[in-house]
Design a protein around this motif. Sequence first.
Motif, PDB file in Angstrom:
ATOM      1  N   PRO A   1      43.719  58.340  29.615  1.00 46.90           N
ATOM      2  CA  PRO A   1      42.855  57.863  29.436  1.00 46.90           C
ATOM      3  C   PRO A   1      42.083  56.034  28.894  1.00 46.90           C
ATOM      4  N   CYS A   2      43.275  55.720  27.866  1.00 43.53           N
ATOM      5  CA  CYS A   2      42.637  54.195  27.909  1.00 43.53           C
ATOM      6  C   CYS A   2      43.127  53.240  28.250  1.00 43.53           C
ATOM      7  N   ILE A   3      44.466  53.780  29.862  1.00 43.02           N
ATOM      8  CA  ILE A   3      43.982  52.193  30.674  1.00 43.02           C
ATOM      9  C   ILE A   3      42.626  52.400  31.474  1.00 43.02           C
ATOM     10  N   HIS A   4      42.709  53.591  31.780  1.00 38.69           N
ATOM     11  CA  HIS A   4      41.249  53.694  32.477  1.00 38.69           C
ATOM     12  C   HIS A   4      40.350  53.489  32.037  1.00 38.69           C
ATOM     13  N   ARG A   5      39.920  53.261  31.446  1.00 45.04           N
ATOM     14  CA  ARG A   5      38.374  52.500  30.162  1.00 45.04           C
ATOM     15  C   ARG A   5      39.273  51.593  29.985  1.00 45.04           C
ATOM     16  N   VAL A   6      40.326  50.450  30.057  1.00 51.00           N
ATOM     17  CA  VAL A   6      39.846  49.095  30.173  1.00 51.00           C
ATOM     18  C   VAL A   6      39.813  48.503  31.120  1.00 51.00           C
ATOM     19  N   ILE A   7      40.799  49.518  32.334  1.00 48.66           N
ATOM     20  CA  ILE A   7      40.114  49.035  33.451  1.00 48.66           C
ATOM     21  C   ILE A   7      38.839  49.247  34.116  1.00 48.66           C
TER      22      ILE A   7
ATOM     23  N   TYR B   1      40.936  59.724  19.121  1.00 49.54           N
ATOM     24  CA  TYR B   1      42.038  58.165  19.432  1.00 49.54           C
ATOM     25  C   TYR B   1      41.672  57.489  20.937  1.00 49.54           C
ATOM     26  N   VAL B   2      41.569  58.106  21.679  1.00 52.19           N
ATOM     27  CA  VAL B   2      41.806  57.250  23.126  1.00 52.19           C
ATOM     28  C   VAL B   2      40.502  56.082  23.205  1.00 52.19           C
ATOM     29  N   GLN B   3      39.066  56.073  21.852  1.00 50.60           N
ATOM     30  CA  GLN B   3      38.606  55.253  22.193  1.00 50.60           C
ATOM     31  C   GLN B   3      39.118  54.427  20.531  1.00 50.60           C
TER      32      GLN B   3
END
Length: 745
Positions: free
Chosen positions: A473-479, A619-621
């Motif tokens: 989800p970290c990658i999803h949000r960055v993209i 943590y994702v945030q």
Amino acid sequence: MRGMTDLGPLSLSPVMKPADPPGEPLPGIIKTKVFKEEDYINMPWKNGLGGTKQIAIHPHTADFETEEFIWRLALSEVRDSCSFSVFPGYDIALLLLPEDERDGSASVKNTVHLRRGSLTSPVALHHNDQATAVPLRPLTPYTYSGEWPTSCKIRTGPMRHLTFIANRELTRVTATLETICLHGLHDDGECSDSDEAVHKAPGEVNGTKKDATGNGNGTALPLGDECKNPMNGNVNKLLIGNYSIVYVVSGAVRVTIEGTLEPHTVLAGQTLVCERDDDSSPTDLAMTPLRKDGRAFEKESEHQDATVLIIQVNILRPERRRHSSLSDVSSFSQARPRGRSGSIIVYDDQPLPPLAGIDGDTAASSAARAVAGPSSPTSTIPMRSWDSARHYKPPVFSSRFKNESEVPPAVVRDQLIIDEFPVGAISTVWINMVKQGLSEWLRIPVIVARGKEEGPVVGITAVVHGNELNGVPCIHRVISDIDVSTLKGTVVAVPCINVPGYLRYTREFSDGKDLNRMFPGSPTGTASQIYAYNIMEKVVGHFNYLIDLHTASFGRVNSYYVRSDMNDAASAAMAKLQQPQVILHNSGQDGALRSAAMTRNIKAITVEIGNPQQLQNQYVQWSYQGVMRILSWLNMFQLDPADLAPAAGPPSSTILCSKGYWIYTKTGGVLEVYPSVNTVVRKGDLIARIKNIFGNIVDEVYAPGSGVTIGRSSNPVAMAGDRVLHMGVIKREGEVLAREAKENY
């Protein structure tokens, strides 16, 4: 009339300016507004694959990205294959438009000239990831359910289409596509060149001409005082819905609505929206064709057909329309903030909510008292009472409220060649890695975001261990937050490196080996070595910088920390920009992906973001914010300060550790570990006990030195030699970091 379709319960959203002061509309009042193209709200897609112009939305004050709405009409241009957003609870109608002959832009000139009824299909939709395609044909309305995940494949050039979205429970919608001709229609549906050419049998009823729907018009309305010889090319409609929308696809029309003072001239690409109160009686609407410039024909040689889409929307729940006029609709929709508010899961390293006594007269309190029983002053066991159950709060709105597409459907390639992908766009690709047991390719997913300007290539990888998922989800949000129109350079994201482990819910690769000890791999080694070699050669070798996202493994929990060679200036800067709780100096030389990248002069860090096999929002945030800070530091992307609000900010301080080591058990049993992660421990502190299955203490574990807890065991079942605590040795002032710093994994 051709192309008629019943769209079923739909919902659209017009953006209309109130004609009257705010307040309750008078019964029977009709309000109209013509939206010109300069009135449309431009919404470019951040992925560079297209753009949307919002024509109208209801309620007119609704924010499409944050609020519910009843209906919405938009005009989109899609320049490449993409994925459409899902809209649960809505129906979606698409109308593929022909080439815009009013515009001489390059994008239009490159568009294939589309005609209604064309046998070729330049666009195809795939619903629910099915292989069967649904072809879209010009000027043929197509409706589908908003719940269906849908991808759009562009076969020939960019496409322009109207999108009408309607709330299934609150609306009923019908749409017709009308061809308005100067002399009416032949019985074959084609426009006539003269009055005499119209067949009497299908075209006349008792001496009067039929309109495009086949209904008798009665008498034709005059085209204007300047027209000496009025012509009979009129279309009449009976408006019975709360909203009627007229979009002119080609030509120009004059629209006369019963109860309004003056007719409206609507040119190609413009939209007329008419609102009728619930108490209004059915209203007549008449349309006559005009010249392209909106003037009436002065001679028959000037005649031109007009193609018009007419949408009628009926609101089903009047009680929810108390203030649904053009002037005030705020009671229907309330803004809901976007963004993450913190972790939704409580872990043993987070404080529990405060306890409270069972007081008050609520039903929940009564139920709690019944469970707890009466308190006794002589009781030797203190009673602790919990608050009543909390009410569930759904998450913020989903991606359906963002612009149409975030990432397009994937293509397949043998290796990553960044120059093959378009600049100013986001692309997705499956990269062939190795052949599996069916002699089919095992592929990894890759997202490529190429900016319009030159810059570095930053790679973001996740799931090198198959059960470490917070990086996804970290990658999803960055993209999703990157706007490629302002991006400099390229971001390459690999949300899943270890595909076999991911699918089997295991840390290891399919051969049972730890993939993150196999890099840089070998072209002729074991299965995991060959796979690691292809990862490096086909993907990672193209990076200038690498951010490798990990978590703890099964049976362990982690703090938010970073591994980095702190003697390397660029890697040290990347580690500090993550603003973790702990930075652990580790020079590599351990077969990890980060180590292999550093050997190739790719500046790299490993980010450990929480715990395995679960998604932890906090943590994702933190990791997302760290990645965005790194992109900003590299001058690739302008960071929005709103994304780093204090409420969602990273840990307030970072501890730098010069080395780290694990403490292991000497015997087996039931393991109790006491310190939480990110806790300072002194030498000699009791950190764990081991009991036998009957509850007797068989061993105690003491800290062999002072430091900070980076991670710890969360599995009470321990064998001799299992992990207890991951300790970090805090760097002393003036200490020189070792050139080679490893850990006892």
